[in-house]
Design a protein around this motif. Structure first.
Motif, PDB file in Angstrom:
ATOM      1  N   MET A  48      55.738  34.227  47.746  1.00 49.04           N
ATOM      2  CA  MET A  48      54.937  35.025  48.658  1.00 49.04           C
ATOM      3  C   MET A  48      55.309  34.733  50.113  1.00 49.04           C
ATOM      4  SD  MET A  48      51.040  35.125  47.147  1.00 49.04           S
ATOM      5  CE  MET A  48      50.717  33.538  47.901  1.00 49.04           C
ATOM      6  N   LYS A  49      55.084  35.691  50.974  1.00 52.53           N
ATOM      7  CA  LYS A  49      55.221  35.439  52.404  1.00 52.53           C
ATOM      8  C   LYS A  49      54.197  34.385  52.805  1.00 52.53           C
ATOM      9  CE  LYS A  49      55.117  37.714  56.904  1.00 52.53           C
ATOM     10  NZ  LYS A  49      54.885  38.979  57.648  1.00 52.53           N
ATOM     11  N   ASN A  50      54.642  33.376  53.538  1.00 50.01           N
ATOM     12  CA  ASN A  50      53.773  32.249  53.905  1.00 50.01           C
ATOM     13  C   ASN A  50      53.221  31.534  52.668  1.00 50.01           C
ATOM     14  OD1 ASN A  50      54.078  32.813  56.686  1.00 50.01           O
ATOM     15  ND2 ASN A  50      52.463  34.352  56.574  1.00 50.01           N
ATOM     16  N   ASN A 151      49.731  26.656  54.974  1.00 48.10           N
ATOM     17  CA  ASN A 151      50.097  27.558  53.862  1.00 48.10           C
ATOM     18  C   ASN A 151      49.751  26.988  52.490  1.00 48.10           C
ATOM     19  OD1 ASN A 151      51.143  29.446  55.702  1.00 48.10           O
ATOM     20  ND2 ASN A 151      53.184  28.541  55.609  1.00 48.10           N
ATOM     21  N   GLY A 152      48.998  25.897  52.453  1.00 43.23           N
ATOM     22  CA  GLY A 152      48.591  25.331  51.170  1.00 43.23           C
ATOM     23  C   GLY A 152      47.599  26.225  50.442  1.00 43.23           C
ATOM     24  N   LEU A 153      47.572  26.098  49.123  1.00 41.06           N
ATOM     25  CA  LEU A 153      46.700  26.925  48.279  1.00 41.06           C
ATOM     26  C   LEU A 153      45.939  26.070  47.280  1.00 41.06           C
ATOM     27  CD1 LEU A 153      49.100  29.895  47.424  1.00 41.06           C
ATOM     28  CD2 LEU A 153      47.160  29.977  48.998  1.00 41.06           C
ATOM     29  N   ILE A 154      44.756  26.535  46.934  1.00 45.81           N
ATOM     30  CA  ILE A 154      43.984  25.982  45.823  1.00 45.81           C
ATOM     31  C   ILE A 154      44.163  26.931  44.642  1.00 45.81           C
ATOM     32  CG2 ILE A 154      41.683  25.388  44.972  1.00 45.81           C
ATOM     33  CD1 ILE A 154      40.878  25.019  47.963  1.00 45.81           C
ATOM     34  N   VAL A 155      44.613  26.407  43.517  1.00 50.20           N
ATOM     35  CA  VAL A 155      44.737  27.232  42.309  1.00 50.20           C
ATOM     36  C   VAL A 155      43.645  26.827  41.334  1.00 50.20           C
ATOM     37  CG1 VAL A 155      46.160  27.881  40.338  1.00 50.20           C
ATOM     38  CG2 VAL A 155      47.222  27.544  42.587  1.00 50.20           C
ATOM     39  N   VAL A 156      42.851  27.789  40.937  1.00 52.93           N
ATOM     40  CA  VAL A 156      41.797  27.584  39.945  1.00 52.93           C
ATOM     41  C   VAL A 156      42.183  28.335  38.681  1.00 52.93           C
ATOM     42  CG1 VAL A 156      39.398  28.112  39.338  1.00 52.93           C
ATOM     43  CG2 VAL A 156      39.946  27.228  41.618  1.00 52.93           C
ATOM     44  N   LYS A 157      42.188  27.627  37.550  1.00 52.86           N
ATOM     45  CA  LYS A 157      42.444  28.260  36.249  1.00 52.86           C
ATOM     46  C   LYS A 157      41.288  27.900  35.333  1.00 52.86           C
ATOM     47  CE  LYS A 157      46.064  28.999  32.775  1.00 52.86           C
ATOM     48  NZ  LYS A 157      47.483  28.769  32.410  1.00 52.86           N
ATOM     49  N   GLU A 158      40.534  28.913  34.921  1.00 50.34           N
ATOM     50  CA  GLU A 158      39.290  28.650  34.195  1.00 50.34           C
ATOM     51  C   GLU A 158      39.001  29.690  33.118  1.00 50.34           C
ATOM     52  OE1 GLU A 158      37.086  26.287  34.046  1.00 50.34           O
ATOM     53  OE2 GLU A 158      37.831  25.021  35.666  1.00 50.34           O
ATOM     54  N   ASN A 159      38.240  29.246  32.122  1.00 49.82           N
ATOM     55  CA  ASN A 159      37.670  30.171  31.151  1.00 49.82           C
ATOM     56  C   ASN A 159      36.670  31.077  31.849  1.00 49.82           C
ATOM     57  OD1 ASN A 159      39.079  28.882  29.119  1.00 49.82           O
ATOM     58  ND2 ASN A 159      37.354  27.626  28.467  1.00 49.82           N
ATOM     59  N   ILE A 160      36.587  32.322  31.382  1.00 48.43           N
ATOM     60  CA  ILE A 160      35.693  33.303  31.995  1.00 48.43           C
ATOM     61  C   ILE A 160      34.792  33.909  30.913  1.00 48.43           C
ATOM     62  CG2 ILE A 160      35.557  35.459  33.290  1.00 48.43           C
ATOM     63  CD1 ILE A 160      36.792  33.203  34.910  1.00 48.43           C
ATOM     64  N   SER A 161      33.490  33.864  31.153  1.00 52.71           N
ATOM     65  CA  SER A 161      32.557  34.499  30.216  1.00 52.71           C
ATOM     66  C   SER A 161      32.502  36.003  30.508  1.00 52.71           C
ATOM     67  CB  SER A 161      31.161  33.892  30.341  1.00 52.71           C
ATOM     68  OG  SER A 161      30.610  34.163  31.622  1.00 52.71           O
ATOM     69  N   LYS A 162      32.018  36.766  29.565  1.00 55.01           N
ATOM     70  CA  LYS A 162      32.020  38.227  29.725  1.00 55.01           C
ATOM     71  C   LYS A 162      31.008  38.701  30.757  1.00 55.01           C
ATOM     72  CE  LYS A 162      33.887  39.483  25.210  1.00 55.01           C
ATOM     73  NZ  LYS A 162      33.684  40.230  23.942  1.00 55.01           N
TER      74      LYS A 162
END
Length: 216
Positions: A48-50, A151-162
């Motif tokens: 990605m840019k930046n 330019n740092g990022l937080i990545v969240v990867k999680e289960n998602i309920s409906k």
């Protein structure tokens, strides 16, 4: 979210084996698909840019280092691990001795107090935010914002309920809806710059989403 009990969660994980099977709740075969899609997402962020640099990453709720080993170590010069269960970190320290894994922090996310003045290009948070109350989740994300490099990022990867939140009384965790997560990200003054849905997981499991977040 008052149903969550940190002590109950801690006791639950203290009785889980320090293995990939233990980390994935009896679904170790998910690792290949999980890591593959995470690689794809991370490479997209770099392009990605930046986009973020590849200097240092923090693995939050790192367990024995499944994600550290198979994902983060392959992309970053240095990786740090944050995990509250001592036996998991003990195994990780042995596994990663002499590698680019540098620091091991033994703490719950809500109790974590950074002391090393380090900055991170990516803070990876996977399958652990469900153990935090809404208030502590927002507080932790705000804390992470202060740890980011330019330019740092937080990545969240999680289960998602409906639709609504689903409480797991066994390990005292909550599975939140997509809308709920977006609301919490907004409360933490974060904006989503990229997202991806995990592919090829069995249909009986929760949908899994990845969010790349940056301070607004």
């Amino acid at each position: 979210m008052s149903e969550l009990c940190y002590e109950k969660s801690k006791n639950y994980w203290s009785n889980v084996s320090a293995s990939v099977n233990g980390m994935l709740g009896g679904f170790p075969y998910l690792t290949i698909m999980d890591i593959r899609d995470s690689h794809t997402f991370l490479n997209k962020l770099f392009q990605m840019k930046n986009g973020p640099s590849k200097g240092r990453a923090l693995d939050c709720g790192a367990g024995i280092g499944r994600i550290t080993e198979n994902l983060l170590c392959k992309h970053f010069k240095f990786v740090d691990m944050l995990e509250q269960e001592e036996k998991f970190l003990k195994k990780a320290k042995l596994k990663f001795k002499g590698t680019n894994v540098e620091n091991f922090y033994c703490s719950g996310l809500h109790e974590f107090i950074p002391t090393d003045n380090l900055k991170y290009d990516v803070i990876w948070i996977q399958w652990v935010l469900g153990y935090l109350t809404d208030k502590d989740l927002v507080g932790f994300l705000k804390k992470c914002c202060k740890l980011l490099n330019i330019n740092g990022l937080i990545v969240v990867k999680e289960n998602i309920s409906k639709e609504v939140e689903e409480i797991d009384s066994e390990d005292s965790s909550v599975t939140r809806s997509y809308v709920h997560y977006c609301t919490l990200f907004q409360q933490a003054n974060l904006i989503c710059t990229a997202k991806k849905t995990q592919s090829n997981f069995p249909p009986e499991l929760y949908k899994v989403e990845m969010f790349a977040l940056k301070p607004n």
